[in-house]
Design a protein around this motif. Structure first.
Motif, short mmCIF file in Angstrom:
data_model
loop_
_atom_site.label_atom_id
_atom_site.label_comp_id
_atom_site.label_asym_id
_atom_site.label_seq_id
_atom_site.Cartn_x
_atom_site.Cartn_y
_atom_site.Cartn_z
N HIS A 1 52.96 -33.73 -74.44
CA HIS A 1 51.74 -33.87 -73.64
C HIS A 1 52.11 -33.87 -72.16
O HIS A 1 51.45 -33.20 -71.34
CB HIS A 1 51.02 -35.16 -74.01
N PHE A 2 53.15 -34.60 -71.81
CA PHE A 2 53.60 -34.63 -70.41
C PHE A 2 54.14 -33.26 -70.00
O PHE A 2 53.88 -32.81 -68.88
CB PHE A 2 54.67 -35.70 -70.24
N ARG A 3 54.88 -32.60 -70.88
CA ARG A 3 55.43 -31.29 -70.54
C ARG A 3 54.32 -30.28 -70.29
O ARG A 3 54.38 -29.50 -69.33
CB ARG A 3 56.35 -30.80 -71.66
N PHE A 4 53.32 -30.29 -71.14
CA PHE A 4 52.17 -29.41 -70.93
C PHE A 4 51.47 -29.76 -69.62
O PHE A 4 51.02 -28.88 -68.88
CB PHE A 4 51.18 -29.51 -72.09
N GLY A 5 51.36 -31.05 -69.33
CA GLY A 5 50.71 -31.49 -68.10
C GLY A 5 51.44 -31.00 -66.85
O GLY A 5 50.80 -30.53 -65.90
N TYR A 6 52.77 -31.09 -66.86
CA TYR A 6 53.54 -30.62 -65.71
C TYR A 6 53.43 -29.10 -65.58
O TYR A 6 53.41 -28.56 -64.46
CB TYR A 6 55.01 -31.02 -65.84
N THR A 7 53.35 -28.41 -66.72
CA THR A 7 53.18 -26.96 -66.67
C THR A 7 51.82 -26.60 -66.07
O THR A 7 51.71 -25.67 -65.26
CB THR A 7 53.29 -26.35 -68.08
N VAL A 8 50.78 -27.34 -66.45
CA VAL A 8 49.46 -27.10 -65.86
C VAL A 8 49.48 -27.38 -64.36
O VAL A 8 48.87 -26.65 -63.58
CB VAL A 8 48.38 -27.97 -66.56
N LEU A 9 50.21 -28.41 -63.95
CA LEU A 9 50.34 -28.70 -62.53
C LEU A 9 50.95 -27.50 -61.80
O LEU A 9 50.45 -27.08 -60.74
CB LEU A 9 51.20 -29.94 -62.31
N ALA A 10 52.01 -26.93 -62.36
CA ALA A 10 52.64 -25.76 -61.75
C ALA A 10 51.68 -24.58 -61.72
O ALA A 10 51.59 -23.85 -60.72
CB ALA A 10 53.91 -25.38 -62.52
N LEU A 11 50.93 -24.39 -62.80
CA LEU A 11 49.97 -23.29 -62.87
C LEU A 11 48.86 -23.46 -61.84
O LEU A 11 48.45 -22.49 -61.19
CB LEU A 11 49.37 -23.20 -64.27
N LEU A 12 48.37 -24.68 -61.67
CA LEU A 12 47.30 -24.92 -60.69
C LEU A 12 47.80 -24.70 -59.26
O LEU A 12 47.07 -24.15 -58.43
CB LEU A 12 46.76 -26.34 -60.85
N LEU A 13 49.01 -25.14 -58.98
CA LEU A 13 49.58 -24.89 -57.65
C LEU A 13 49.70 -23.39 -57.40
O LEU A 13 49.40 -22.90 -56.30
CB LEU A 13 50.95 -25.57 -57.53
N PHE A 14 50.14 -22.68 -58.43
CA PHE A 14 50.26 -21.22 -58.31
C PHE A 14 48.90 -20.59 -58.06
O PHE A 14 48.75 -19.75 -57.18
CB PHE A 14 50.88 -20.64 -59.57
N ARG A 15 47.90 -21.01 -58.84
CA ARG A 15 46.56 -20.39 -58.71
C ARG A 15 45.95 -20.69 -57.35
O ARG A 15 45.24 -19.85 -56.79
CB ARG A 15 45.63 -20.89 -59.82
N LEU A 16 46.24 -21.88 -56.83
CA LEU A 16 45.74 -22.22 -55.49
C LEU A 16 46.30 -21.24 -54.46
O LEU A 16 45.56 -20.71 -53.63
CB LEU A 16 46.12 -23.65 -55.14
N ALA A 17 47.60 -21.01 -54.52
CA ALA A 17 48.22 -20.09 -53.58
C ALA A 17 47.79 -18.65 -53.85
O ALA A 17 47.51 -17.88 -52.92
CB ALA A 17 49.75 -20.21 -53.66
N TRP A 18 47.69 -18.30 -55.14
CA TRP A 18 47.33 -16.93 -55.51
C TRP A 18 45.89 -16.62 -55.11
O TRP A 18 45.52 -15.46 -54.92
CB TRP A 18 47.53 -16.73 -57.00
N GLY A 19 45.09 -17.64 -54.97
CA GLY A 19 43.72 -17.45 -54.53
C GLY A 19 43.62 -16.96 -53.09
O GLY A 19 42.54 -16.54 -52.65
N PHE A 20 44.73 -16.99 -52.37
CA PHE A 20 44.75 -16.51 -50.98
C PHE A 20 45.59 -15.24 -50.82
O PHE A 20 45.32 -14.45 -49.92
CB PHE A 20 45.30 -17.60 -50.05
N VAL A 21 46.60 -15.05 -51.68
CA VAL A 21 47.50 -13.91 -51.50
C VAL A 21 47.53 -12.99 -52.71
O VAL A 21 48.25 -11.97 -52.70
CB VAL A 21 48.94 -14.39 -51.19
N GLY A 22 46.78 -13.29 -53.76
CA GLY A 22 46.83 -12.50 -54.98
C GLY A 22 46.02 -11.22 -54.92
O GLY A 22 45.61 -10.77 -53.84
N GLY A 23 45.79 -10.64 -56.11
CA GLY A 23 45.01 -9.42 -56.20
C GLY A 23 43.61 -9.61 -55.64
O GLY A 23 43.07 -10.72 -55.61
N TYR A 24 43.00 -8.50 -55.24
CA TYR A 24 41.72 -8.54 -54.53
C TYR A 24 40.68 -9.39 -55.23
O TYR A 24 40.03 -10.25 -54.61
CB TYR A 24 41.20 -7.10 -54.36
N TRP A 25 40.49 -9.21 -56.53
CA TRP A 25 39.42 -9.90 -57.25
C TRP A 25 39.84 -11.30 -57.69
O TRP A 25 39.02 -12.05 -58.24
CB TRP A 25 38.97 -9.08 -58.45
#
Length: 222
Positions: free
Chosen positions: A40-64
């Motif tokens: 449960h903790f491992r999945f949680g830390y993975t989600v944390l990494a994914l959310l951080l990525f998506r936050l950054a990708w929301g500014f520099v990622g693909g157009y849509w």
């Protein structure tokens, strides 16, 4: 004439399906408890990494995938709900879907954040519990195990039902483009950049986000 447009870049697609798997894993391990809490903790830390990525990708990622492209005003969402559609509503996330995505990301962030400050008073405690007061830990634990879980499951259920509705009722294929990235559109639209350099940049970015999540996971050992 139909136009094939790359709407979802590979990093966005991988993020989406990795998040789906992690959320399922979190629900299952949270319900099982006991030794499953390690995962449960491992999945949680993975989600944390994914959310951080998506936050950054929301500014520099693909157009849509960028927040500035798919997030819309409440007024536009209401117009869409009344049946007043704009051409771009059919490309990436429609206005209602955009607000649903934002709500999902915010609820996941709240769930992960509260989990980092939660304590089951048996064997498992989040790495941030040592940095906050007992009252905060109690509040975070209550939210994480009760309110937050219910809200998140309700939104996930609504999200799935919306996909089924658009697929069956409106004949809009939402899932296949999230697998292969392309949409068939009646009019031309900007394509998301999805070349090798974009993917390598996303990999580097996710590596940094994973390192940040790992650092957070080790705070209780410092």
């Amino acid at each position: 004439m139909a136009y094939t447009v790359r709407v979802w870049d590979l990093p966005t697609r991988l993020f989406h399906w990795a998040l789906v798997l992690c959320v399922v894993g979190l629900v299952v391990t949270g319900e099982v408890g006991d030794n499953a809490m390690v995962w449960h903790f491992r999945f949680g830390y993975t989600v944390l990494a994914l959310l951080l990525f998506r936050l950054a990708w929301g500014f520099v990622g693909g157009y849509w995938s960028r927040f500035g492209t798919f997030l819309s005003s409440p007024a536009r969402a209401l117009r869409y709900l009344r049946g007043i559609h704009e051409p771009t509503d059919m490309v990436g996330h429609n206005p209602l879907g955009a607000w649903s995505v934002l709500a999902m990301l915010l609820l996941l962030a709240a769930q992960v954040g509260s989990g980092l400050m939660s304590d089951d008073e048996i064997a498992f405690a989040g790495p941030l519990t040592r940095f906050v007061s007992g009252a905060t830990v109690e509040l975070a634990t209550a939210y994480h195990t009760e309110v937050g879980k219910v809200l998140l499951l309700a939104l996930v259920t609504l999200h799935v039902l919306a996909i089924v509705f658009y697929t069956v009722k409106k004949k809009q294929k939402l899932v296949p483009p999230m697998l292969h990235g392309d949409k068939q559109l009646p009019t031309p639209a900007p394509a998301a950049r999805d070349d090798v350099w974009t993917r390598l940049g996303a990999l580097l970015l996710f590596g940094l986000c994973a390192a940040a999540a790992w650092w957070v996971s080790r705070l209780d050992a410092l």
